[in-house]
Write an enzyme that holds these catalytic residues in place. Structure first.
Site, PDB file in Angstrom:
ATOM      1  N   ASP A   1       0.833  -1.208   0.000  1.00  0.00           N
ATOM      2  CA  ASP A   1       0.000   0.000   0.000  1.00  0.00           C
ATOM      3  C   ASP A   1       0.866   1.255   0.000  1.00  0.00           C
ATOM      4  O   ASP A   1       0.566   2.241  -0.682  1.00  0.00           O
ATOM      5  CB  ASP A   1      -0.911   0.013   1.230  1.00  0.00           C
ATOM      6  N   GLN A   2       1.936   1.217   0.793  1.00  0.00           N
ATOM      7  CA  GLN A   2       2.832   2.366   0.897  1.00  0.00           C
ATOM      8  C   GLN A   2       3.467   2.680  -0.457  1.00  0.00           C
ATOM      9  O   GLN A   2       3.516   3.837  -0.890  1.00  0.00           O
ATOM     10  CB  GLN A   2       3.921   2.078   1.928  1.00  0.00           C
TER      11      GLN A   2
ATOM     12  N   LYS B   1     -10.676   4.251   9.326  1.00  0.00           N
ATOM     13  CA  LYS B   1     -10.643   3.761   7.949  1.00  0.00           C
ATOM     14  C   LYS B   1     -10.416   2.249   7.995  1.00  0.00           C
ATOM     15  O   LYS B   1      -9.307   1.774   8.230  1.00  0.00           O
ATOM     16  CB  LYS B   1      -9.538   4.443   7.151  1.00  0.00           C
TER      17      LYS B   1
ATOM     18  N   GLU C   1     -13.839   8.927  11.945  1.00  0.00           N
ATOM     19  CA  GLU C   1     -14.138   7.496  12.008  1.00  0.00           C
ATOM     20  C   GLU C   1     -12.952   6.714  11.458  1.00  0.00           C
ATOM     21  O   GLU C   1     -12.167   7.222  10.648  1.00  0.00           O
ATOM     22  CB  GLU C   1     -15.417   7.162  11.243  1.00  0.00           C
TER      23      GLU C   1
ATOM     24  N   LEU D   1     -11.829   8.030  -1.601  1.00  0.00           N
ATOM     25  CA  LEU D   1     -11.401   9.111  -0.719  1.00  0.00           C
ATOM     26  C   LEU D   1     -10.007   9.577  -1.112  1.00  0.00           C
ATOM     27  O   LEU D   1      -9.154   8.773  -1.493  1.00  0.00           O
ATOM     28  CB  LEU D   1     -11.351   8.636   0.739  1.00  0.00           C
TER      29      LEU D   1
ATOM     30  N   GLU E   1     -18.293  -1.439   4.784  1.00  0.00           N
ATOM     31  CA  GLU E   1     -17.042  -2.160   4.588  1.00  0.00           C
ATOM     32  C   GLU E   1     -17.177  -3.547   5.212  1.00  0.00           C
ATOM     33  O   GLU E   1     -17.562  -3.688   6.386  1.00  0.00           O
ATOM     34  CB  GLU E   1     -15.890  -1.405   5.265  1.00  0.00           C
TER      35      GLU E   1
ATOM     36  N   CYS F   1      19.093 -26.961  19.605  1.00  0.00           N
ATOM     37  CA  CYS F   1      20.489 -27.339  19.804  1.00  0.00           C
ATOM     38  C   CYS F   1      20.594 -27.982  21.183  1.00  0.00           C
ATOM     39  O   CYS F   1      20.287 -27.329  22.193  1.00  0.00           O
ATOM     40  CB  CYS F   1      21.398 -26.115  19.719  1.00  0.00           C
TER      41      CYS F   1
END
EC number: 6.5.1.2
Length: 674
Positions: free
Chosen positions: A31-32, A109, A107, A83, A166, A419
């Site tokens: 997304d970034q 997201k 609100e 948006l 949503e 180990c």
């Protein structure tokens, strides 16, 4: 075609491709990174407006449904917009300056899948995806499987209304669902958003019904026979019709209050039941919304403030294996550094060899990583669509990378490799030393990771038994605790002081410091309280210990097994000879179980307690310190900036205490009966 036009077309095509993958396939950009790509295109278009055509993706709400879609396309009665986003406080303030209002709504997201529900005379007639904003896909059969979506509205409903919302999966349900898929040998979902979006586009509604989907409504579209003056009133009406709205929505009356909400939710994003990646701010009055209008893709009366992402895509360069304090061999990914959740990370856990193998990760893969708050980053899985053919499988070595001892599972069905060179493996000793120096044990802040490594590799410590016998002469053999001239430095002096102070810590901290597998602070406190000394614990039977609240059979067996090892007993004897207190003092043993049987949640900031101290105070008195509010919670202790937990507690009728009330509860001045 000019060079400028070619650059624009290339950028626009990139945006279209990745947007389509996000909505209808498997994303190959985080997304970034997609937000950054979109901003590049927007900046380019501002600089070169002559290159832009009307088909620009910056003017689109979302890509149209694919031609191969199994669902029929249907137009929305009223366009379903997207948006615009801002990513910093300065941009948020700029939006507020040009969008003044008497009242705003804030609100969360929700990171889910958008849906549009059309009700005619109270009956659900149609459920559509957002699609390109004008046309969506008909997913009505799938929508009917959600318990949050009623076929018939309640109360005084209008003749016709489109309700926007949503679809999502809660964080808790997502973890449960993935655990079940793992047990069944199915591929785990990368995140709740992908799982929810994929569920709503299943061909068979029975497959949709298998996923724990929820709904939150956050808007209205076309309507007949329904008139309200504000968004807030619309939400009240939606709730009265039997549809869920967000419990996190808040009316605020100034730009300052909006920014306070932005800050608050940036610090409390994990308090919400669902994934969220930002805060939506809306002008509340519908008349003002109409005056402000919309662009081709988004309303001017709303904006989304997006927080730094907690998931990112990066390249897997290598896989290495770390050895923990109990010998567990944990593979971890070495990646191209990536900024995620407020910091740059270059390593992420893969848990164990079987888990890494199940995820199908290959060296050179593009992988999705997640870092939520302060949690260690983990690899969610590969992006198979991004493979170019040069990726290769990683073969896990069966040799300990620290000491060369063969690794093996402790039991046949154990997913972890360990180990067996528990005493002298440098990797295990290193992590045991840093663990016992931590705040939950001896709290020796002068003994960090680098210093522990130095003590081991300089030959000063063969194991932890001689830690409390260290002298100035011993520390002068190290580099971490000496000056260039070879004399003891300030860190060395501090270590000797801290070691002396640590000899008188509470008994439960000593038990934690022994690094007994499974015996963390809760079990250690229960054992210390019940037996009062290490010697009494050592003499206890497994059956006796397993009956203690907070211990149980697995921990009891682990404690009993630990004391059968000669060098373990040697640690206890050496520490005792060096002056470490191995039994409870009078103050510890007289703390009454005044909170026994009570479950208490602490939220927000307290003045006299940090979160660890508050938890310890509750557990020392026999109470259970929980991290989530439920119907079984007896008290919620609410400090400053208490958020959604406080709201939920009030909804459930849970007794709420401020810090003064909490202190009275601890001291016995307040009745422990809620």
């Amino acid at each position: 075609m000019s060079n400028i036009q070619e650059q624009w077309q290339q950028l626009a095509e990139e945006v279209r491709t990745h947007r389509e993958r996000y909505y209808y396939g498997e994303p190959t950009l985080s997304d970034q990174d997609f937000d950054a790509l979109l901003r590049r295109l927007q900046d380019f278009e501002r600089e070169h407006p002559e290159a832009v055509t009307e088909t620009s993706p910056t003017a689109e709400v979302a890509p149209a449904p694919p031609e191969s879609s199994p669902f029929r396309n249907v137009d929305h009665r009223e366009r379903m917009l997207s948006l615009d986003n801002v990513f910093d406080e300065e941009s948020m303030q700029a939006w507020l300056d040009r969008t003044p209002a008497e009242t705003y709504l804030t609100e969360l997201k929700i990171d889910g899948a958008s849906i549009n529900l059309l009700y005619v005379n109270g009956r659900l007639e149609l459920a559509l995806t957002r699609g390109d904003g004008t046309t969506g896909e008909d997913i009505t059969h799938n929508a009917r499987t959600l318990s949050d979506i009623p076929d018939q509205l309640e109360g005084d409903y209008p003749e016709l209304v489109e309700i926007r919302g949503e679809v999502f999966i809660t964080v808790e349900d997502f973890a449960t669902m993935n655990a079940q898929r793992q047990a069944e040998g199915l591929k785990m979902f990368a995140n709740p958003r992908n799982a929810a979006a994929g569920a709503m586009r299943q061909k068979n509604p029975e497959d949709t019904a298998k996923r724990p989907l929820r709904l939150i409504c956050h808007g209205i579209g076309a309507r007949e026979g329904f008139d309200v003056s504000s968004q807030h009133e619309a939400y009240k009406a939606i709730a009265s019709w039997g549809l869920p709205v967000s419990p996190y929505t808040k009316q605020v009356h100034s730009a300052k209050e909006v920014l306070e909400q932005v800050t608050y939710w940036g610090e409390h994003r994990h308090d919400a039941a669902h994934e969220m990646d930002g805060l939506v701010v809306k002008v509340d009055a519908l008349e003002e919304q109409l005056e402000l209008g919309t662009t081709s893709r988004a309303p001017r009366w709303a904006i989304a403030y997006k927080y730094p992402p907690e998931e990112a895509l990066t390249i897997l360069r290598n896989i290495r294996v770390g050895i923990g304090r109990t010998g567990r061999a944990t593979p971890y990914a070495v990646m191209e550094p990536k900024y995620v959740a407020g910091s740059t990370v270059s390593m992420a856990t893969l848990h164990n060899p079987s888990e890494a193998h199940r995820k199908g990760i290959r060296l050179g893969d593009t992988i999705m990583i997640r870092k939520a708050g302060e949690v260690i980053p983990e690899v969610l899985g590969p992006v198979e669509d991004a493979r170019a053919g040069g990726e290769r499988e990683f073969i896990y070595s069966s040799i300990c990378p620290e000491c060369g001892t063969p690794l093996a599972p402790t039991k046949e069905d154990d997913a972890d490799w360990r180990c067996p060179n528990t005493r002298f493996c440098p990797g295990q000793l290193h992590t045991r030393l840093t663990y016992l120096a931590g705040r939950g044990a001896f709290d020796i802040d002068a003994l960090g990771e680098k210093a522990a490594y130095d003590l081991i590799h300089s030959g000063v410590l063969a194991d932890e038994s001689t830690l409390f016998s260290l002298t100035r002469e011993d520390l002068e053999k190290t580099t971490a605790y000496t000056t260039k001239a070879g004399s003891l430095n300030k860190s060395g002096e501090t270590l000797l002081e801290k070691l002396e102070a640590a000899k008188s810590v509470e008994l439960w901290r000593v038990i934690v410091a022994l690094s007994i597998r499974h015996a963390g602070p809760t079990a250690a406190k229960a054992l210390a309280k019940h037996y009062g000394s290490v010697e009494a614990i050592r003499a206890a039977t497994t059956e006796e210990m397993s009956e203690i609240e907070g211990v149980g059979p697995i921990i009891a067996q682990s404690v009993a097994d630990w004391f059968t090892v000669d060098w373990h007993a040697g640690i206890v004897e050496a520490w005792a000879q060096a002056g470490v207190r191995m039994e409870s003092d009078a103050a510890e043993s007289t703390t009454a179980n005044t909170l026994e049987g009570l479950t208490i949640v602490v939220t927000g900031s307290l003045e006299e307690f940090d979160r660890t101290q508050a938890k310890e105070a509750i557990e020392e008195r026999g109470g259970k310190a929980s991290g989530s509010v439920s119907k079984n919670t007896d008290y919620l202790v609410a400090g400053e900036k208490a958020g959604s937990k406080l709201t939920k507690a009030r909804d459930l009728g849970v007794k709420v205490l401020d810090e003064e009330g909490f202190k009275q509860l601890l001291s016995g001045e307040l009745s422990s009966t809620p």
